[in-house]
Scaffold this motif. Structure first.
Motif, mmCIF file in Angstrom:
data_model
loop_
_atom_site.group_PDB
_atom_site.id
_atom_site.type_symbol
_atom_site.label_atom_id
_atom_site.label_comp_id
_atom_site.label_asym_id
_atom_site.label_seq_id
_atom_site.Cartn_x
_atom_site.Cartn_y
_atom_site.Cartn_z
ATOM 1 N N GLU A 58 32.360 25.611 28.463
ATOM 2 C CA GLU A 58 33.149 27.075 27.896
ATOM 3 C C GLU A 58 34.537 27.007 27.656
ATOM 4 O O GLU A 58 35.221 26.902 28.916
ATOM 5 C CB GLU A 58 32.419 28.379 28.701
ATOM 6 N N ALA A 59 35.008 27.099 26.544
ATOM 7 C CA ALA A 59 36.605 26.882 26.221
ATOM 8 C C ALA A 59 37.446 28.122 26.794
ATOM 9 O O ALA A 59 38.773 28.128 26.938
ATOM 10 C CB ALA A 59 37.159 26.256 25.234
ATOM 11 N N HIS A 60 36.644 29.435 27.038
ATOM 12 C CA HIS A 60 37.604 30.540 26.991
ATOM 13 C C HIS A 60 36.539 31.599 27.680
ATOM 14 O O HIS A 60 35.593 32.087 27.083
ATOM 15 C CB HIS A 60 37.986 31.315 25.825
ATOM 16 N N LYS A 210 47.497 29.706 24.974
ATOM 17 C CA LYS A 210 46.090 30.243 24.630
ATOM 18 C C LYS A 210 45.972 31.538 24.023
ATOM 19 O O LYS A 210 46.095 32.518 24.659
ATOM 20 C CB LYS A 210 45.287 30.333 26.007
ATOM 21 N N THR A 234 46.115 27.265 20.852
ATOM 22 C CA THR A 234 44.661 27.516 20.430
ATOM 23 C C THR A 234 44.853 28.480 20.082
ATOM 24 O O THR A 234 45.242 29.466 20.507
ATOM 25 C CB THR A 234 43.680 27.131 21.598
ATOM 26 N N ASP A 236 42.258 31.750 20.004
ATOM 27 C CA ASP A 236 41.348 32.128 20.758
ATOM 28 C C ASP A 236 40.738 33.587 20.148
ATOM 29 O O ASP A 236 41.557 34.479 19.720
ATOM 30 C CB ASP A 236 41.701 32.287 22.168
ATOM 31 N N ILE A 256 38.770 28.857 18.959
ATOM 32 C CA ILE A 256 37.639 29.218 19.876
ATOM 33 C C ILE A 256 37.049 30.625 19.568
ATOM 34 O O ILE A 256 37.652 31.641 19.696
ATOM 35 C CB ILE A 256 38.196 29.281 21.336
ATOM 36 N N ALA A 288 35.192 25.392 18.996
ATOM 37 C CA ALA A 288 34.478 25.904 20.134
ATOM 38 C C ALA A 288 33.990 27.347 20.004
ATOM 39 O O ALA A 288 34.489 27.916 19.311
ATOM 40 C CB ALA A 288 35.163 25.837 21.322
ATOM 41 N N THR A 290 32.738 30.836 22.163
ATOM 42 C CA THR A 290 33.109 31.356 23.385
ATOM 43 C C THR A 290 32.152 32.780 23.470
ATOM 44 O O THR A 290 31.979 33.286 22.620
ATOM 45 C CB THR A 290 34.471 31.851 23.525
ATOM 46 N N PRO A 326 34.617 21.879 22.990
ATOM 47 C CA PRO A 326 35.423 22.676 23.869
ATOM 48 C C PRO A 326 36.254 21.775 24.944
ATOM 49 O O PRO A 326 37.462 21.993 25.630
ATOM 50 C CB PRO A 326 34.738 23.560 24.747
#
Length: 377
Positions: A58-60, A210, A234, A236, A256, A288, A290, A326
């Motif tokens: 999980e990237a966030h 981010k 990134t 998000d 993300i 990715a 989230t 991710p």
């Protein structure tokens, strides 16, 4: 300890292939993957016919900072005493005893990138940790990973009474901080400033911004400022990214996407869609998915990906969006995110497709150690 998984359906997420193979783990790493491995000194798991995946990433998220089953006592997500808080570190708010972490590893999520929320214009740093252990310092695998910042409704709402009335001021505060951080770097005799010192990793491109951004105009502003100051970023949430595909592609920044399995709780979410991730991935964006947990429980990460598939995302892209992508976004793909010799022994064994609601995770391994086993009925 050596652990040998025999004759599983091993998923190569990077190539999009599935092969019947053996997988050997030793000293916390994946030692060997081959058609047949014979080693008399191993603990053997017969996983014939079972699906073998890399541990999900999980990237966030905010897992461990915004704890489950608790109110303000366990909510350490936003330090909203000031809109500019780059010196705040997510690692200092994570409780490894949060039961959500146990639920995550039982679902096959083995690494998460967690940190502050989106109340502040600049909220502090994210870190990456494995979902097993009782001390965050021992679970940690990278700190810092990124510097959180936010556009849109959240900083306007939280700091309305402290002078942030418009999106223009949010952007101006971020610009001001980035400019001061660059100037600070050039003044070797400058008095120590904890906030500007924390921003040096961003200025020097060691970590990305981010950027919390939902609306298309906020995403474009995020891209504009990141390019203006020549920093990594990134995107998000990227909720309206499907409305400005060309601009997102041209930026070169990863997206993300999510959380999409929730209500449109505010105006800037009115175009939220499960189609976004697939549309961006189709155009070559590094995507990715989230949960933004606890917005969506962390264990539902594969189901978020499945819903993206239902709305047009290719299965191979969906699997990469919760594993290797991710890992790439948080710059840990040399260790996690795919099943390769030499990578960490983060492996998940399931009795069906990881995207199927009826599938059970049978075993989760982290660093080559069995950390979850499904109880037999």
């Amino acid at each position: 300890m050596k652990i040998l998984l025999k004759q599983g359906l091993v998923h190569d997420v990077e190539l999009g292939e599935i092969k019947v193979q053996d997988l050997l783990m030793e000293d916390g790493k994946i030692k060997k993957i081959a058609d047949t491995i014979n080693d008399a000194e191993t603990v053997v798991y017969d996983v014939k016919g079972k699906h073998v995946y890399p541990g999900m990433v999980e990237a966030h998220c905010h897992m461990g900072l915004h704890e489950a089953a608790i109110q303000f006592e366990g909510n350490d997500t936003n330090e909203s005493s000031d809109p500019i808080m780059p010196h705040v570190r997510g690692i200092d708010g994570i409780n490894p005893m949060d039961e959500a972490i146990q639920d995550a590893r039982a679902a096959g999520i083995t690494t998460v990138c967690a940190g502050p929320g989106s109340a502040d214009v600049i909220g502090g740093t994210f870190c990456a940790y494995k979902t097993y252990g009782n001390c965050i310092d021992e679970m940690l695998i990278k700190d810092p990973v990124a510097m959180k910042c936010a556009f849109g409704e959240n900083p306007k709402r939280v700091f309305q009474e402290k002078g942030i009335k418009t999106r223009m001021n949010v952007a101006a505060l971020l610009r001001k901080t980035l400019l001061e951080a660059k100037q600070y770097a050039q003044k070797k005799d400058a008095a120590y400033d904890m906030k500007l010192a924390a921003m040096q990793a961003v200025i020097e491109k060691q970590i990305p911004l981010k950027i919390h951004a939902h609306r298309a105009d906020d995403i474009c502003t995020a891209i504009r400022i990141a390019k203006e100051f020549d920093v990594k970023a990134t995107l998000d949430h990227c909720t309206e990214g499907h409305l400005i595909v060309d601009q997102v592609v041209k930026s070169g920044f990863p997206a993300i996407c999510g959380p999409s399995m929730s209500a449109r709780s505010k105006y800037e979410l009115k175009h939220k869609s499960f189609e976004t991730a697939g549309i961006l991935a189709e155009q070559g964006v590094l995507v990715a998915i989230t949960t933004d947990s606890p917005v969506i429980p962390q264990e539902y990460l594969p189901y978020c990906a499945a819903l993206c598939m239902k709305h047009g995302m290719r299965e191979a892209d969906a699997l990469r969006a919760i594993t290797i992508n991710p890992a790439k976004i948080i710059a840990l793909d040399d260790r996690i995110g795919s099943l390769k010799e030499g990578k960490d022994g983060d492996v998940v064994v399931c009795d069906g497709s990881i995207f199927d609601l009826q599938t059970h995770v049978l075993y989760t391994f982290i660093n080559g150690e069995l950390v979850y086993e499904k109880k037999r009925a």
